[in-house]
Design a protein around this motif. Structure first.
Motif, PDB file in Angstrom:
ATOM      1  N   LEU A 128       0.819  -1.209   0.000  1.00  0.00           N
ATOM      2  CA  LEU A 128       0.000   0.000   0.000  1.00  0.00           C
ATOM      3  C   LEU A 128       0.856   1.263   0.000  1.00  0.00           C
ATOM      4  CD1 LEU A 128      -2.828  -1.002   2.520  1.00  0.00           C
ATOM      5  CD2 LEU A 128      -3.054  -0.653   0.046  1.00  0.00           C
ATOM      6  N   SER A 129       1.948   1.241   0.767  1.00  0.00           N
ATOM      7  CA  SER A 129       2.819   2.419   0.819  1.00  0.00           C
ATOM      8  C   SER A 129       3.558   2.640  -0.497  1.00  0.00           C
ATOM      9  CB  SER A 129       3.830   2.268   1.959  1.00  0.00           C
ATOM     10  OG  SER A 129       4.791   1.256   1.671  1.00  0.00           O
ATOM     11  N   ALA A 130       3.642   1.585  -1.329  1.00  0.00           N
ATOM     12  CA  ALA A 130       4.360   1.688  -2.612  1.00  0.00           C
ATOM     13  C   ALA A 130       3.410   1.768  -3.808  1.00  0.00           C
ATOM     14  CB  ALA A 130       5.294   0.492  -2.774  1.00  0.00           C
ATOM     15  N   LEU A 131       2.116   2.034  -3.570  1.00  0.00           N
ATOM     16  CA  LEU A 131       1.134   2.019  -4.661  1.00  0.00           C
ATOM     17  C   LEU A 131       1.503   2.921  -5.849  1.00  0.00           C
ATOM     18  CD1 LEU A 131      -2.415   1.752  -3.024  1.00  0.00           C
ATOM     19  CD2 LEU A 131      -1.298   0.149  -4.585  1.00  0.00           C
ATOM     20  N   PRO A 132       1.913   4.169  -5.636  1.00  0.00           N
ATOM     21  CA  PRO A 132       2.281   4.999  -6.799  1.00  0.00           C
ATOM     22  C   PRO A 132       3.406   4.378  -7.622  1.00  0.00           C
ATOM     23  CG  PRO A 132       2.005   6.362  -4.842  1.00  0.00           C
ATOM     24  CD  PRO A 132       1.995   4.937  -4.371  1.00  0.00           C
ATOM     25  N   SER A 133       4.424   3.854  -6.935  1.00  0.00           N
ATOM     26  CA  SER A 133       5.542   3.224  -7.634  1.00  0.00           C
ATOM     27  C   SER A 133       5.093   1.955  -8.350  1.00  0.00           C
ATOM     28  CB  SER A 133       6.668   2.914  -6.645  1.00  0.00           C
ATOM     29  OG  SER A 133       7.795   2.389  -7.297  1.00  0.00           O
ATOM     30  N   LEU A 134       4.219   1.187  -7.712  1.00  0.00           N
ATOM     31  CA  LEU A 134       3.696  -0.030  -8.342  1.00  0.00           C
ATOM     32  C   LEU A 134       2.914   0.303  -9.612  1.00  0.00           C
ATOM     33  CD1 LEU A 134       2.437  -1.949  -5.167  1.00  0.00           C
ATOM     34  CD2 LEU A 134       4.327  -2.649  -6.662  1.00  0.00           C
ATOM     35  N   HIS A 192       3.288   2.941 -11.643  1.00  0.00           N
ATOM     36  CA  HIS A 192       4.168   3.383 -12.724  1.00  0.00           C
ATOM     37  C   HIS A 192       5.021   2.235 -13.277  1.00  0.00           C
ATOM     38  CE1 HIS A 192       3.423   7.462 -10.918  1.00  0.00           C
ATOM     39  NE2 HIS A 192       3.297   7.738 -12.200  1.00  0.00           N
ATOM     40  N   ALA A 193       5.278   1.210 -12.455  1.00  0.00           N
ATOM     41  CA  ALA A 193       6.124   0.089 -12.896  1.00  0.00           C
ATOM     42  C   ALA A 193       5.304  -1.122 -13.311  1.00  0.00           C
ATOM     43  CB  ALA A 193       7.084  -0.297 -11.774  1.00  0.00           C
ATOM     44  N   ARG A 194       3.993  -0.952 -13.507  1.00  0.00           N
ATOM     45  CA  ARG A 194       3.109  -2.100 -13.742  1.00  0.00           C
ATOM     46  C   ARG A 194       3.498  -2.895 -14.984  1.00  0.00           C
ATOM     47  NH1 ARG A 194       0.745   2.555 -15.223  1.00  0.00           N
ATOM     48  NH2 ARG A 194      -0.452   2.693 -17.166  1.00  0.00           N
ATOM     49  N   ALA A 195       3.966  -2.223 -16.041  1.00  0.00           N
ATOM     50  CA  ALA A 195       4.332  -2.946 -17.267  1.00  0.00           C
ATOM     51  C   ALA A 195       5.546  -3.839 -17.019  1.00  0.00           C
ATOM     52  CB  ALA A 195       4.618  -1.958 -18.392  1.00  0.00           C
ATOM     53  N   LEU A 196       6.558  -3.309 -16.334  1.00  0.00           N
ATOM     54  CA  LEU A 196       7.751  -4.110 -16.030  1.00  0.00           C
ATOM     55  C   LEU A 196       7.417  -5.242 -15.063  1.00  0.00           C
ATOM     56  CD1 LEU A 196      10.504  -1.356 -15.637  1.00  0.00           C
ATOM     57  CD2 LEU A 196      10.371  -3.098 -17.423  1.00  0.00           C
ATOM     58  N   PRO A 253      11.811   0.054 -10.122  1.00  0.00           N
ATOM     59  CA  PRO A 253      12.196   0.835  -8.935  1.00  0.00           C
ATOM     60  C   PRO A 253      12.183  -0.033  -7.675  1.00  0.00           C
ATOM     61  CG  PRO A 253      10.613   2.060 -10.261  1.00  0.00           C
ATOM     62  CD  PRO A 253      10.686   0.678 -10.848  1.00  0.00           C
ATOM     63  N   SER A 254      13.085   0.270  -6.759  1.00  0.00           N
ATOM     64  CA  SER A 254      13.229  -0.589  -5.577  1.00  0.00           C
ATOM     65  C   SER A 254      11.941  -0.645  -4.761  1.00  0.00           C
ATOM     66  CB  SER A 254      14.382  -0.092  -4.703  1.00  0.00           C
ATOM     67  OG  SER A 254      14.168   1.247  -4.285  1.00  0.00           O
ATOM     68  N   ARG A 255      11.220   0.470  -4.623  1.00  0.00           N
ATOM     69  CA  ARG A 255       9.971   0.457  -3.860  1.00  0.00           C
ATOM     70  C   ARG A 255       8.943  -0.448  -4.530  1.00  0.00           C
ATOM     71  NH1 ARG A 255       8.665   3.736   0.164  1.00  0.00           N
ATOM     72  NH2 ARG A 255       6.471   3.782  -0.438  1.00  0.00           N
ATOM     73  N   ALA A 256       8.889  -0.412  -5.855  1.00  0.00           N
ATOM     74  CA  ALA A 256       7.946  -1.266  -6.579  1.00  0.00           C
ATOM     75  C   ALA A 256       8.347  -2.728  -6.472  1.00  0.00           C
ATOM     76  CB  ALA A 256       7.868  -0.843  -8.041  1.00  0.00           C
ATOM     77  N   ALA A 257       9.646  -3.006  -6.545  1.00  0.00           N
ATOM     78  CA  ALA A 257      10.118  -4.388  -6.445  1.00  0.00           C
ATOM     79  C   ALA A 257       9.777  -4.976  -5.082  1.00  0.00           C
ATOM     80  CB  ALA A 257      11.623  -4.441  -6.691  1.00  0.00           C
ATOM     81  N   MET A 258      10.114  -4.239  -4.015  1.00  0.00           N
ATOM     82  CA  MET A 258       9.832  -4.740  -2.676  1.00  0.00           C
ATOM     83  C   MET A 258       8.332  -4.769  -2.393  1.00  0.00           C
ATOM     84  SD  MET A 258      12.760  -5.535  -1.467  1.00  0.00           S
ATOM     85  CE  MET A 258      12.459  -5.735   0.287  1.00  0.00           C
ATOM     86  N   GLY A 259       7.622  -3.718  -2.828  1.00  0.00           N
ATOM     87  CA  GLY A 259       6.184  -3.666  -2.583  1.00  0.00           C
ATOM     88  C   GLY A 259       5.433  -4.791  -3.267  1.00  0.00           C
ATOM     89  N   SER A 260       5.832  -5.118  -4.512  1.00  0.00           N
ATOM     90  CA  SER A 260       5.138  -6.182  -5.239  1.00  0.00           C
ATOM     91  C   SER A 260       5.405  -7.549  -4.613  1.00  0.00           C
ATOM     92  CB  SER A 260       5.569  -6.183  -6.715  1.00  0.00           C
ATOM     93  OG  SER A 260       6.964  -6.434  -6.847  1.00  0.00           O
ATOM     94  N   ILE A 261       6.664  -7.834  -4.281  1.00  0.00           N
ATOM     95  CA  ILE A 261       7.014  -9.133  -3.703  1.00  0.00           C
ATOM     96  C   ILE A 261       6.373  -9.308  -2.328  1.00  0.00           C
ATOM     97  CG2 ILE A 261       8.950 -10.423  -2.705  1.00  0.00           C
ATOM     98  CD1 ILE A 261      10.609  -9.563  -5.098  1.00  0.00           C
ATOM     99  N   PHE A 262       6.461  -8.282  -1.494  1.00  0.00           N
ATOM    100  CA  PHE A 262       5.870  -8.395  -0.164  1.00  0.00           C
ATOM    101  C   PHE A 262       4.347  -8.365  -0.228  1.00  0.00           C
ATOM    102  CE2 PHE A 262      10.112  -7.762   1.286  1.00  0.00           C
ATOM    103  CZ  PHE A 262      10.145  -8.293   2.572  1.00  0.00           C
ATOM    104  N   GLY A 263       3.792  -7.664  -1.210  1.00  0.00           N
ATOM    105  CA  GLY A 263       2.343  -7.668  -1.371  1.00  0.00           C
ATOM    106  C   GLY A 263       1.817  -9.046  -1.740  1.00  0.00           C
TER     107      GLY A 263
END
Length: 303
Positions: A54-60, A62-66, A189-199
């Motif tokens: 949730l804290s990384a939603l904006p980054s997630l 923007h990185a949705r295609a990757l 981006p690191s926030r998107a990488a960590m946010g997606s895996i932990f999500g």
């Protein structure tokens, strides 16, 4: 861009705070004894993982295609995140906070090197073999100490099984770290990488929490313990770690986090009253030496 001296000092402070927060996990988990270890692990990592996402939603976004392109790393990393707390919290119940924390963290760098070798064909150097020898010897001494204690009726319920589960936790920690690193290497981006895996890991843990979480209803203290684990060590701890990594070299950061097993062991002894024979403390010492050896700055390209 190079960090200023003030940013570097704040980075060191952030990593130190992370290690202290992570070292408090065992104490917090022990505050809700009727709650099963699997349930507490699912609550802590599951809720903490969803909060990270949730804290990384904006980054997630923007990185949705990757993230879609490299979704296999997200799924495998998320699976490792889900297994991690189930193994670790059960391990703490079976073999004690001090032993479980030291074994899991002591084995993680060794598993990281093995994963790098198998997946990325990284060549291991003499330092890794020395670290592995120290770590394996330390774990063997811990097993011997726990076995001796069990014969004297002063040990945790199932120390050897607990150590095996701690090793599983060490592997899963190394694996989801590798998966996140792979995503970052592919410009996620690191926030998107960590946010997606932990999500993903958090979502996978929700069925465990919902099916076994009835004990939390027995007391607000148990809910408070789970909330502490989810918010303080998991969410804030990883946020501090991420900030520190932006201003402190990774090798320095990893070495500072060696404080975590030290903090956990001291808290377990002085607050929980855990006892460990001198052979066990010798094993912990060897595992700490193994960690220092494998994480200290390298000369040349040898691992």
């Amino acid at each position: 861009m190079a960090s200023s001296p003030r940013q570097y000092q704040l980075g060191l402070l952030s990593i130190t705070i992370t290690a202290i927060l992570w070292g408090s996990i065992g104490i917090a988990a022990s505050m809700a004894p009727p709650v099963r270890p699997l349930t507490m692990g699912a609550a802590a990592m599951g809720c903490g993982g969803l909060l990270q996402a949730l804290s990384a939603l904006p980054s997630l976004y923007h990185a949705r295609a990757l993230l879609k392109k490299y979704g296999l790393y997200v799924l495998l990393g998320g699976l490792a995140v889900a297994i991690d707390p189930l193994a670790f919290y059960t391990s703490m119940h079976m073999s004690g906070v001090a032993v479980s924390t030291v074994v899991s963290l002591g084995s993680a760098p060794l598993f990281s090197a093995i994963i790098d070798t198998v997946m990325d064909r990284v060549t291991l150097g003499p330092r890794w073999y020395l670290s592995a020898a120290l770590g394996i010897t330390g774990i063997a001494l811990l097993c011997f100490a726990e076995r001796t204690a069990s014969l004297s009726h002063h040990a945790a319920p199932a120390p050897i099984m607990g150590i095996i589960l701690a090793l599983i936790m060490g592997f899963t920690y190394a694996f989801y770290s590798w998966a996140a690193h792979r995503l970052i290497q592919r410009h996620v981006p690191s926030r998107a990488a960590m946010g997606s895996i932990f999500g993903v890991g958090g979502l996978l843990l929700m069925p465990v929490l919902f099916s076994t979480g009835g004990a939390f209803l027995l007391s607000w203290h148990y809910i408070a313990a789970a909330a502490y684990l989810a918010v303080i060590p998991m969410l804030i701890g990883f946020m501090c770690f991420g900030y520190g990594l932006r201003h402190v070299p990774a090798s320095t950061a990893t070495t500072i986090t060696l404080l975590e097993p030290t903090v956990a062991a001291l808290l377990a002894v002085f607050i929980l009253g855990e006892r460990l024979p001198w052979v066990g403390w010798s094993g912990i010492g060897l595992i700490m030496l193994s960690l220092i050896c494998v994480t200290s700055p390298k000369k040349g390209n040898n691992a």
